[in-house]
Write a protein that holds these residues in place. Sequence first.
Motif, PDB file in Angstrom:
ATOM      1  N   MET A  39      10.602  42.320 -21.136  1.00 23.16           N
ATOM      2  CA  MET A  39       9.791  42.941 -20.084  1.00 23.16           C
ATOM      3  C   MET A  39       8.327  43.044 -20.497  1.00 23.16           C
ATOM      4  SD  MET A  39      12.396  45.968 -18.873  1.00 23.16           S
ATOM      5  CE  MET A  39      11.143  46.803 -17.905  1.00 23.16           C
ATOM      6  N   ARG A  40       8.063  43.214 -21.755  1.00 21.91           N
ATOM      7  CA  ARG A  40       6.673  43.333 -22.213  1.00 21.91           C
ATOM      8  C   ARG A  40       5.934  42.006 -22.181  1.00 21.91           C
ATOM      9  NH1 ARG A  40       6.159  46.311 -27.704  1.00 21.91           N
ATOM     10  NH2 ARG A  40       3.981  46.327 -27.034  1.00 21.91           N
ATOM     11  N   THR A  41       6.650  40.909 -21.966  1.00 22.58           N
ATOM     12  CA  THR A  41       6.003  39.605 -21.808  1.00 22.58           C
ATOM     13  C   THR A  41       5.930  39.186 -20.346  1.00 22.58           C
ATOM     14  OG1 THR A  41       8.096  38.386 -22.070  1.00 22.58           O
ATOM     15  CG2 THR A  41       6.867  38.900 -24.079  1.00 22.58           C
ATOM     16  N   SER A  42       6.321  40.077 -19.452  1.00 23.88           N
ATOM     17  CA  SER A  42       6.342  39.744 -18.026  1.00 23.88           C
ATOM     18  C   SER A  42       4.914  39.566 -17.493  1.00 23.88           C
ATOM     19  CB  SER A  42       7.058  40.846 -17.237  1.00 23.88           C
ATOM     20  OG  SER A  42       6.973  40.623 -15.845  1.00 23.88           O
ATOM     21  N   ARG A  43       4.803  38.794 -16.422  1.00 21.53           N
ATOM     22  CA  ARG A  43       3.512  38.608 -15.772  1.00 21.53           C
ATOM     23  C   ARG A  43       3.163  39.751 -14.834  1.00 21.53           C
ATOM     24  NH1 ARG A  43       3.649  32.196 -13.996  1.00 21.53           N
ATOM     25  NH2 ARG A  43       3.741  31.307 -16.125  1.00 21.53           N
ATOM     26  N   SER A  92       7.478  49.129 -19.604  1.00 25.32           N
ATOM     27  CA  SER A  92       8.086  48.798 -20.894  1.00 25.32           C
ATOM     28  C   SER A  92       7.189  49.231 -22.048  1.00 25.32           C
ATOM     29  CB  SER A  92       8.380  47.306 -20.971  1.00 25.32           C
ATOM     30  OG  SER A  92       7.194  46.542 -20.774  1.00 25.32           O
ATOM     31  N   GLY A  93       5.863  49.073 -21.875  1.00 24.01           N
ATOM     32  CA  GLY A  93       4.947  49.529 -22.917  1.00 24.01           C
ATOM     33  C   GLY A  93       4.958  51.039 -23.072  1.00 24.01           C
ATOM     34  N   TYR A 132      11.674  50.035 -31.566  1.00 26.65           N
ATOM     35  CA  TYR A 132      11.112  49.266 -32.684  1.00 26.65           C
ATOM     36  C   TYR A 132      11.466  47.780 -32.564  1.00 26.65           C
ATOM     37  CZ  TYR A 132      10.648  53.904 -34.855  1.00 26.65           C
ATOM     38  OH  TYR A 132      10.338  55.211 -35.118  1.00 26.65           O
ATOM     39  N   GLY A 133      12.714  47.515 -32.193  1.00 33.05           N
ATOM     40  CA  GLY A 133      13.145  46.128 -32.070  1.00 33.05           C
ATOM     41  C   GLY A 133      12.469  45.387 -30.938  1.00 33.05           C
ATOM     42  N   SER A 134      12.051  46.093 -29.894  1.00 29.57           N
ATOM     43  CA  SER A 134      11.367  45.427 -28.782  1.00 29.57           C
ATOM     44  C   SER A 134      10.056  44.798 -29.229  1.00 29.57           C
ATOM     45  CB  SER A 134      11.119  46.416 -27.651  1.00 29.57           C
ATOM     46  OG  SER A 134      10.162  47.398 -28.023  1.00 29.57           O
ATOM     47  N   GLU A 135       9.389  45.404 -30.194  1.00 28.92           N
ATOM     48  CA  GLU A 135       8.150  44.810 -30.708  1.00 28.92           C
ATOM     49  C   GLU A 135       8.447  43.529 -31.475  1.00 28.92           C
ATOM     50  OE1 GLU A 135       3.988  44.560 -31.504  1.00 28.92           O
ATOM     51  OE2 GLU A 135       5.245  45.518 -29.981  1.00 28.92           O
ATOM     52  N   VAL A 136       9.592  43.476 -32.168  1.00 32.64           N
ATOM     53  CA  VAL A 136      10.008  42.256 -32.852  1.00 32.64           C
ATOM     54  C   VAL A 136      10.245  41.137 -31.848  1.00 32.64           C
ATOM     55  CG1 VAL A 136      11.790  41.222 -34.309  1.00 32.64           C
ATOM     56  CG2 VAL A 136      10.995  43.543 -34.778  1.00 32.64           C
TER      57      VAL A 136
END
Length: 250
Positions: A38-42, A50-51, A98-102
């Motif tokens: 989701m943090r890479t979504s347009r 998500s952020g 934490y894993g979402s940043e990975v």
Amino acid sequence: MTWALWESYMLPGIWTTVQVTVYSAALAAVVAFAVGVMRTSRQRIVRFLSGAYFEVFRGASALVFMFWLFFALPIAFGWQLVPLWAGVLALGLTYGAYGSEVVRGALAAVSPAQREAGIALSFTRRQRLWRIELPQAWPEMVPPFNNLSIELLKGTALVSVISVADMTFAANLIRFTTNESAPIYTLLLLMYFVLAFVITRLMRVVERRAKAGIGQARPPRSGLPGGAAPRRRPSAADPVTGTAGPGGAR
């Protein structure tokens, strides 16, 4: 420590620790991939939500959140969680952040040329994600996930404060019974080390398979000592061209 104490307290505590680790890791993996993608979504609103989740759970204490789920949630909403699941939920949501940043970092590291190739092939956003980006990003995620898994294992000791009978809780009960601190806590450290070592070895297997899936596997070793390749016999040179003949030396 006698065998009766070991069988009555420590063995069930080890099993409880394993359960909390597995359940929390499964929840954290789902959250990490969902929030990371989701943090890479347009769409700006998706990135914002998500952020916000990532920032909130990264800055919050897992122990305090566990207290909130176990003590404050019943007062606020009337939902009383079982202590085990309160601990799993707190650890899974926290380490999932934490894993979402990975996941986000690994997806961002995929070459833009790969995405452009997917666009040229008329792939949709979902097809590019599942067929191009995630297969290439997955091997880069495994080492950080290994570290997070070990941190999660050590974080399971927090569930002892809400009366979950894990290894730490069992060790404290045995210490109160025997009045022995040094041998009990030394044994507890060794058990955490053994479990962390098992997780590391399992994640190494996952990493090798992930790299093999994208053609980065290590070449197979030969049967010679040291893995050296067998020496080939020199081929006879053609008298006209000076190149090796098809039949080689005879």
